[in-house]
Write a protein that holds these residues in place. Structure first.
Motif, mmCIF file in Angstrom:
data_model
loop_
_atom_site.group_PDB
_atom_site.id
_atom_site.type_symbol
_atom_site.label_atom_id
_atom_site.label_comp_id
_atom_site.label_asym_id
_atom_site.label_seq_id
_atom_site.Cartn_x
_atom_site.Cartn_y
_atom_site.Cartn_z
ATOM 1 N N VAL A 368 0.850 -1.191 0.000
ATOM 2 C CA VAL A 368 0.000 0.000 0.000
ATOM 3 C C VAL A 368 0.887 1.243 0.000
ATOM 4 N N SER A 370 1.135 5.560 -0.102
ATOM 5 C CA SER A 370 0.429 6.824 0.092
ATOM 6 C C SER A 370 1.231 7.957 -0.541
ATOM 7 N N GLU A 439 -1.404 -0.884 -4.164
ATOM 8 C CA GLU A 439 -2.571 -0.059 -3.874
ATOM 9 C C GLU A 439 -2.154 1.327 -3.427
ATOM 10 N N MET A 441 -3.473 4.627 -1.204
ATOM 11 C CA MET A 441 -4.483 5.163 -0.304
ATOM 12 C C MET A 441 -5.209 6.259 -1.089
ATOM 13 N N GLN A 773 -11.900 1.798 4.327
ATOM 14 C CA GLN A 773 -10.949 2.749 3.729
ATOM 15 C C GLN A 773 -11.106 2.751 2.216
ATOM 16 N N ARG A 775 -9.556 2.876 -1.307
ATOM 17 C CA ARG A 775 -8.272 2.464 -1.880
ATOM 18 C C ARG A 775 -8.349 2.441 -3.400
ATOM 19 N N ARG A 777 -6.665 0.089 -6.266
ATOM 20 C CA ARG A 777 -5.804 -1.056 -6.575
ATOM 21 C C ARG A 777 -5.390 -0.958 -8.042
#
Ligand SMILES: [Zn+2]
Length: 1048
Positions: A368, A370, A439, A441, A773, A775, A777
């Motif tokens: 993940v 960000s 992914e 955020m 959340q 997300r 992907r």
């Protein structure tokens, strides 16, 4: 029009300016739906200069010589010539009877009198000629009998179909076969090498599983032309084989078999075989070879355009810049550079995307990323997300988009210096620069109304009408939910799920329940005005499982008792969905409805349905009506569900027609699924249903999703097939999507692709995870491009092709006659193979069928697809069964369609009980069921345990703990857990098969020679179907004939 997921896509010519920032030209090109492209109006198969002019550098595939075994007197002494293929009396007047070694004059003479096993090295040109003659004269039964065009059909020998070779001259151009170098079986599926199958050159004694009747030493198996010198006599024609008009569609191909005996009761002994099935490409052999070569290995995704292991091969995938084949599989990993080459080959360019595929524990989970408050970095022009295809320039201050070439500024916070190769120094620290899948955020900008999403909800809606209570499923569901609610999906690190739950029961009216944790008892609120559905309570309907545990358990205990004495037999259905939807709207959350329903909703209410099981429509132009909804109320409802992220799963327990095609509309459009348990009884079916329910509730899932597939300039996604909804041409809307759902995307050229840049695909899926959340992907995949047909053909994946063909054909029958759809599939198969033969294969006798190595299973799998209930068009098959399978296939991934269309038939007799391995499967044909054996057959939906009459007592004892075959109780749906190696092994196999399917697969035990055994026959897909449909051998011969006609 029904089934939004499939048919509401507006024509692609409707531009969507401003959708995701595509350049305007991108969406303005017109594109025809797939099924009108090849249906006869547009020939468009002129052979471009690139293909035929390039002499093949090497041959690219094995050849099968469709030789005939000389019939034995015994064979012809029987009247049971069910195959009809070589029936001397009716089908093949020119087929003269001879016996091995008789030497009597006949067209088979030289073949039939051959005393030795035929091998490539002993074959003669004369033999080739004989085979050609035989195939040319062959008429295949079951393909429309008298209507099937023969070689001499004048309509096929018009100017456009002048034969390239003039019949008998052909062999004169051929060198003796014995002069051709031969090569043993190669393990490399993508390599253009030949394959020689047992039963061909090998003496019969070493062949495997040959049936006495079918085996003949004279059969030639695979031949191949490796190393054949180009022959002067073979000059590819400019302007081409397809240069003229496309051939007219085959009349009545390959419909049902009017004369086929309906021998559903018993499996007869091996049918007459004239062609040795072992000489045809075997799915099992291909699967096993790939396993042998690649199973257990590390598959790194660092190479553009590399073909992954087959979906049936288990390997460890390491993401090194391209998405794992678990997420994306393609029909070919080398796209044609131009639309012309694509049109010539007719190979569909498609990707099957399973965005939430579960990764095994030994593979790295999704990372993940960000990018902070500003959200993921995206190309200003095409909005593609930061990925390994972005090229950093100007010392790292800018980057060029790999998709649209736009040069973008690198945000200050993201700046990094480049090394001497132009790579960012932090490339391998950042998943979005080094991995195929990761992914982001998502920021509030990506949320509905710019608000963080509320926790999702699961609402369980239980039909408590008379029939539902009577079969016992209400009690079963309530009992199960008590424990199942503890297993709702949750984030990896969390102890409990944030998903809220609610409960509704219904018959003609709806009952809502207040489950507030402060209550001692649940409160019921009845809504009888189902015309204007509303939710009578906001607070207390959707609750946290932990907080309201006692009230929930109390309710689940009470429901079966409350309705135990009900006499209400009518139900509603649409208002139930509406109620769930309204509850989610009120709570401003996404979620899923689990509806447990037993009967046709006939109560006076919106979405009321009538019984319309009209099988008279089968095989008429109105057949499509069967697959369409009867009430548009459901389409409207589906749209509203999608808009509010309300996914719907339906569990049906029908004992008569329930109109699955109408009841399936909402699940199909919302990323849901429909399960069906005919004539449900607790005893045999309860566990099966509960296992499905457990899998369904627990599977990993994303909510409120939008998927977008971007490509680089030159091609684009034009069609999306799956359980989903599209309100415009680019955004795939998914109320929810779980780990088993796959969406098949077709691509078309809108310009040229360069070999240097390749074809790039980025699938971006915005969704809400189970933790609530938001997300994104991302899956990236780079494919090669080439102007050469050979590159395209050797990079194909037949399993993915079949997935595409199945979904697109299933969609097409909503608007076109079944017959047309079937004809298109057959013609396209022949075109694909003919184009290969013309452009890639070494010249060889027209009597040889030459198949691309990577596509040699296309005919067998295509035949299986044509024989599926949906495309078969048999009035014997219940309508609900057909539409049910139609729905199942809609969301299947590549592994799912592979198994569904070609089931796994696993012999238990041979198993090594001490091994952990699953025994290799055998081909799906009756002749593989040996009397002594025990077999498991599974197709992902159904599972059978077939017991041969002479199954070893030791095996019977070990598995069932009974002394003899006669003592076995066929009502069992699970095997006793016994402490012996046979029992352990067979249960391990069953568990393993179940673990690979989204469905639990009820085990059905069948004994040889008992009436129920007939059910297995429809799954033995290499044989002629019990409800119609050609055998593999017949189909292959037919396709070969088609190819030859295309090439002449
Ligand atoms: Zn771009």
């Amino acid at each position: 029009m029904s089934h939004q997921g499939y048919i509401t896509t507006p024509p692609f010519s409707q531009g969507q300016p401003g959708m995701g920032g595509y350049p305007t030209g991108f969406s303005s090109a017109t594109s025809q739906p797939h099924y009108s492209n090849y249906s006869g109006t547009g020939p468009s198969y002129s052979v471009g200069p690139t293909g035929p002019l390039k002499p093949p550098s090497s041959p690219h595939g094995p050849a099968i010589s469709l030789g005939y075994s000389p019939p034995s007197p015994a064979q012809f002494g029987q009247t049971n010539l069910q195959n009809g293929l070589c029936n001397p009396g009716n089908q093949m007047p020119s087929y003269a009877v001879s016996s091995p070694g008789s030497g009597q004059t006949s067209s088979f003479q030289s073949h039939g009198s051959h005393p030795q096993p035929m091998s490539q090295n002993t074959a003669t040109p004369a033999f080739t000629q004989q085979v050609i003659g035989q195939i040319g004269n062959m008429k295949i039964s079951g393909y429309g009998s008298s209507q099937a065009p023969s070689q001499s059909d004048p309509s096929l020998s018009g100017p456009s179909f002048q034969p390239l070779f003039q019949g008998s001259q052909l062999p004169q151009h051929l060198p003796p076969i014995s002069s051709r170098p031969t090569q043993r079986m190669s393990a490399a599926p993508v390599a253009p090498v030949a394959t020689r199958f047992p039963g061909g050159a090998a003496p019969p004694a070493t062949g495997m599983n040959m049936s006495p009747a079918g085996l003949n030493p004279g059969n030639v198996g695979y031949q191949h032309g490796v190393g054949q010198p180009p022959m002067a006599g073979y000059l590819p024609q400019q302007g081409g084989i397809y240069g003229g008009q496309q051939r007219a569609l085959q009349p009545n191909y390959p419909g049902t078999y009017p004369g086929a005996p309906a021998t559903g009761a018993q499996l007869a002994g091996p049918q007459q075989k004239k062609l040795d099935p072992d000489s045809f490409p075997s799915p099992i052999q291909v699967i096993e070879e790939d396993k042998l070569r690649r199973s257990g290995q590390l598959y790194a995704t660092n190479t553009r355009g590399q073909v992954p292991p087959l979906v049936t091969t288990n390997c460890v995938v390491q993401d090194q810049g391209n998405a794992s084949p678990r997420f994306i599989r393609c029909t070919t990993y080398c796209f044609p550079s131009t639309a012309d080459v694509a049109k010539q080959s007719q190979i569909p360019l498609a990707a099957v995307i399973k965005p939430f595929a579960v990764l095994p524990a030994n593979e790295t989970p999704i990372s993940v990323v960000s990018h902070g408050e500003t959200g993921p970095i995206r190309c200003n022009r095409c909005k593609a997300y930061m990925c390994p295809f972005m090229q950093f320039i100007e010392g790292g201050r800018r980057y060029q988009c790999g998709f649209c070439s736009c040069v973008n500024e690198v945000p200050l916070f993201y700046f990094q210096h480049l090394d001497h190769m132009g790579r960012r120094l932090d490339q391998y620290d950042k998943p979005e620069l080094s991995l195929g899948s990761y992914e982001f955020m998502a920021t509030l900008h990506y949320c509905k109304n710019s608000k963080p999403p509320n926790p999702p909800a699961f609402i369980f809606m239980i039909d408590v009408s008379y029939s539902s209570i009577k079969i016992g499923c209400v009690k079963l569901i309530c009992e199960e939910l008590k424990t199942l609610l503890d297993k709702l999906p949750r984030p990896d690190e969390a102890e409990t799920s944030t998903i809220k739950v609610g409960f509704v029961t219904y018959n003609k009216v709806l009952h809502f329940y207040n489950l507030k944790s402060s209550l001692a008892q649940p409160q019921m609120l009845v809504v009888s005005d189902i015309g204007e559905m509303f939710v009578p309570l906001l607070d207390g309907f959707l609750v946290n499982v932990q907080e309201s545990r006692n009230v929930i358990n109390n309710l689940l205990d009470q429901i079966p008792e409350m309705f135990a004495e009900t006499s209400e037999s009518e139900t509603v259905f649409a208002p139930v969905i509406q109620a769930g939807l309204e509850a989610m709207k009120a709570a401003e959350c996404a979620g899923k409805l689990f509806i447990f329903h037993s009967s046709l909703p006939t109560a006076e209410a919106p979405g009321k349905l009538r019984s319309r099981d009209d099988r008279k429509l089968v095989n008429t132009d109105k057949e499509k009506v069967i697959f369409q909804t009867q009430s548009h109320c459901y389409e409207t409802l589906a749209k509203e569900c999608v808009a509010n992220s309300c996914c719907v799963d339906v569990f049906l327990f029908p004992n008569q027609f329930v109109d699955v095609s109408t009841m399936g509309v909402v699940p199909l459009a919302t990323g849901g699924i429909l399960y069906k348990y005919n004539n449900f009884q607790i005893q045999p079916d309860g566990e099966h249903f509960l296992n499905d329910l457990r899998k369904d509730v627990q599977k990993s899932i994303g909510f409120d999703a939008i998927m977008r597939v971007r490509t680089n300039t030159g091609f684009r996604a034009t069609e999306f097939l799956g359980s989903m909804y599209m309100s415009n041409t680019t955004n795939v809307e998914l109320a929810a999507i779980d780990c088993d759902k796959a969406i098949t995307v077709e691509f078309k050229h809108d310009d040229k692709l360069s070999e240097e840049n390749g074809a790039l695909i980025q699938c971006a899926l915005l969704y809400t995870n189970v933790a609530g959340q938001r997300r994104l992907r991302i899956h990236n995949l780079a494919l090669n491009c080439s102007t050469q047909h050979a590159d395209l053909y050797k990079s194909c994946e037949t399993d993915a092709l079949i997935n595409f063909f199945a979904k697109s054909a299933y969609k097409a029958i909503l608007s076109q006659p079944l017959k047309t759809v079937r004809e298109i599939l057959v013609n396209q198969t022949a075109h694909i193979l003919a184009c290969y033969r013309k452009n890639c294969a070494s010249p060889s006798s027209a009597g040889q069928l030459i198949l691309p190595e990577a596509m040699k299973l296309l005919p067998v799998y295509m035949n299986c697809l044509l024989k599926s209930y949906v495309l078969l068009g048999s009035p014997d098959v219940p309508t609900d069964e057909r539409t049910f399978q139609w729905l199942l296939v809609a969301s299947m991934d590549v592994g799912g369609t592979q198994l569904f269309f070609y089931p796994r038939l696993i012999p238990i007799l041979k198993m090594d009980v001490n091994s952990e391995e699953i025994p290799a499967a055998v081909r799906c044909s009756e002749e593989r069921l040996a009397d002594g054996g025990v077999f498991i057959l599974a197709n992902g939906i159904n599972m059978f345990l077939w017991l041969g009459l002479n199954a070893q007592a030791e095996l019977i004892q070990g598995i069932f703990n009974v002394p003899t075959f006669a003592h076995i109780n066929t009502d069992l749906t699970s095997l006793p857990e016994l402490d012996n190696p046979y029992s352990k092994k067979i249960r391990m196999i069953i568990d393993n098969l179940r673990s690979q399917s989204p469905y639990s697969m009820k085990l059905v035990i069948l004994k040889q020679k008992e009436k129920s055994e007939g059910i297995l026959k429809q799954f033995l897909v290499e044989d002629k179907g019990i409800h119609g449909g050609a055998s593999y051998v017949d189909f292959l011969c037919y396709v070969h004939k088609e190819i030859r006609q295309l090439l002449t």
